[in-house]
Design an enzyme around this catalytic site. Structure first.
Site, PDB file in Angstrom:
ATOM      1  N   GLY A  94      20.669  28.580  38.271  1.00 14.83           N
ATOM      2  CA  GLY A  94      19.590  29.028  37.737  1.00 14.83           C
ATOM      3  C   GLY A  94      18.507  28.969  38.649  1.00 14.83           C
ATOM      4  N   CYS A  95      17.266  29.476  38.602  1.00 16.16           N
ATOM      5  CA  CYS A  95      16.191  29.425  39.352  1.00 16.16           C
ATOM      6  C   CYS A  95      15.649  28.172  39.230  1.00 16.16           C
ATOM      7  CB  CYS A  95      15.354  30.708  39.151  1.00 16.16           C
ATOM      8  SG  CYS A  95      14.761  30.970  37.315  1.00 16.16           S
ATOM      9  N   TYR A  96      15.033  27.561  37.863  1.00 10.95           N
ATOM     10  CA  TYR A  96      14.373  26.641  37.855  1.00 10.95           C
ATOM     11  C   TYR A  96      15.494  25.289  38.438  1.00 10.95           C
ATOM     12  CZ  TYR A  96      10.627  27.752  35.034  1.00 10.95           C
ATOM     13  OH  TYR A  96       9.444  28.409  34.235  1.00 10.95           O
ATOM     14  N   THR A 134      17.790  25.341  40.812  1.00 10.05           N
ATOM     15  CA  THR A 134      17.644  25.169  42.346  1.00 10.05           C
ATOM     16  C   THR A 134      16.464  24.574  42.894  1.00 10.05           C
ATOM     17  OG1 THR A 134      19.076  27.481  42.430  1.00 10.05           O
ATOM     18  CG2 THR A 134      17.681  26.904  44.116  1.00 10.05           C
ATOM     19  N   THR A 135      15.327  25.061  42.245  1.00 10.32           N
ATOM     20  CA  THR A 135      14.110  24.251  42.700  1.00 10.32           C
ATOM     21  C   THR A 135      14.299  22.909  42.487  1.00 10.32           C
ATOM     22  OG1 THR A 135      13.161  26.314  41.668  1.00 10.32           O
ATOM     23  CG2 THR A 135      11.746  24.922  43.094  1.00 10.32           C
TER      24      THR A 135
END
Length: 349
Positions: A154-156, A158-159
């Site tokens: 997911g994007c969150y 990954t960050t």
């Protein structure tokens, strides 16, 4: 030379959302890819440019029904389907006829019970949850190479995971002390309009959502705990920024005894110093520094006054947080340089 190399035959299931169109944008410029088919049940028979006109003259590709898909003729298939839908496709196509990179959350957690609790649905293929590789090349390259099914992060997560994993692995922070405060652009919510993404509500506004309940919480926890010997509980709070693209995540963690500024910087350098898509920087990053690219910029420091480690990281949620990382995984499993097709520099301004 790349031009003489046999091209990888690729398909995309679910091509009309933001993630699907971003995959097309990247793949049509990839020197080693032949994009064989893109599907959409709701738009079958139309051109992709009817839905995403920015692709005109570059990707005049017909959208086909899923019934026309022949995955056995492909090398790699991307699933850009919603959560709870991808697993049904996998269930209907097992054993997998080609390598599959799934961009939904259906296979990201290696524990079925955790998935079923947070996604509120019974998993259709629980056995494959345990065999899917978590598609974060910088941390799980060896597992990805061996897998037939890759769960694109997911994007969150990954960050959040990229800066935290080395610090946990090297014993510099208390795993149960982590607080992640993250902000995302509106495209992170998908192409379908919602109340909080409606322009009058999102523009000139800033809001938190999913407090205590966001499904990316266990994805972050279960991935980071793979680098330590204790269960991990984090506080994760996402926020909606009035911008199209980008995520900025700030984490605060209690430092263990002996942690200092040098040990924090050394930990990240050891983990990512040779990674092309991770840029370790000396000042807090901004989302415009990575917009349109597959980079993750990370800043980390130790606050002696509070005895906390602070990390700030940024990505483009549609690229490193979705389509770009998926293509990076495709490159990896196909024996290509991971940066192939992903050398577009960030857009600024």
């Amino acid at each position: 030379m790349s031009s003489k190399r046999k091209k990888i035959k690729v398909g995309i299931v679910g091509a009309t959302g933001y993630t699907g169109s971003e995959l097309i944008r990247i793949l049509i410029g990839h020197p080693d890819v032949s994009l064989e088919i893109v599907t959409s049940e709701s738009k079958a028979g139309k051109e992709i440019t009817d839905v995403h006109p920015q692709l005109r003259k570059m990707a005049d590709i017909p959208l086909k029904s899923l019934s026309e898909l022949q995955p056995e003729k492909l090398d790699v298939l991307f699933l850009a389907l919603p959560h709870r839908v991808s697993m049904n496709f996998i269930a209907e196509n097992t054993p997998l006829p080609c390598k599959v990179i799934d961009l939904s959350g259906d296979f990201r957690m290696n524990d079925v019970a955790t998935y079923e609790k947070w996604y509120d649905v019974k998993h259709a293929v629980p056995d494959m949850v345990k065999t899917a590789a978590y598609g974060m090349p910088e941390l799980f390259r060896d597992e990805i190479l061996k897998a037939d099914l890759i769960a694109n992060p997911g994007c969150y997560p990954t960050t959040s995971i990229l800066p935290l994993a080395p610090l946990v692995k090297d014993g510099l922070i208390e795993p149960n002390s982590v607080i992640v405060d993250a902000k995302s652009g509106i495209t992170g919510a998908g192409a379908k309009a919602k109340d909080n993404t409606h322009f009058p509500n999102a523009s000139d506004n800033f809001s938190a959502y999913g407090v205590k309940t966001h499904r990316h919480t266990p994805e972050i926890e279960r991935t980071v705990l793979r680098f330590c010997n204790v269960d991990m509980s984090i506080n994760f709070t996402p926020h909606l920024l009035p911008v199209n693209r980008g995520i900025l995540a700030t984490s605060y963690s209690q430092a263990k005894q002996g942690t200092n500024e040098k040990s924090v910087r050394d930990s990240l350098e050891k983990a990512y110093g040779d990674e092309y898509f991770i840029r370790l920087i000396d000042t807090p990053p901004e989302i415009r520094q990575v917009r349109g690219s597959n980079f993750c910029d990370i800043f980390a420091t130790f606050d002696e006054r509070t005895n906390r480690v602070i990390t700030i990281s940024v990505i483009d949620n549609l690229v490193k947080g979705a389509a770009g990382q998926a293509v990076q995984n495709m490159n990896l499993i196909s024996g290509l340089p991971e940066a192939s097709g992903l050398m577009t520099p960030p857009l600024s301004p």
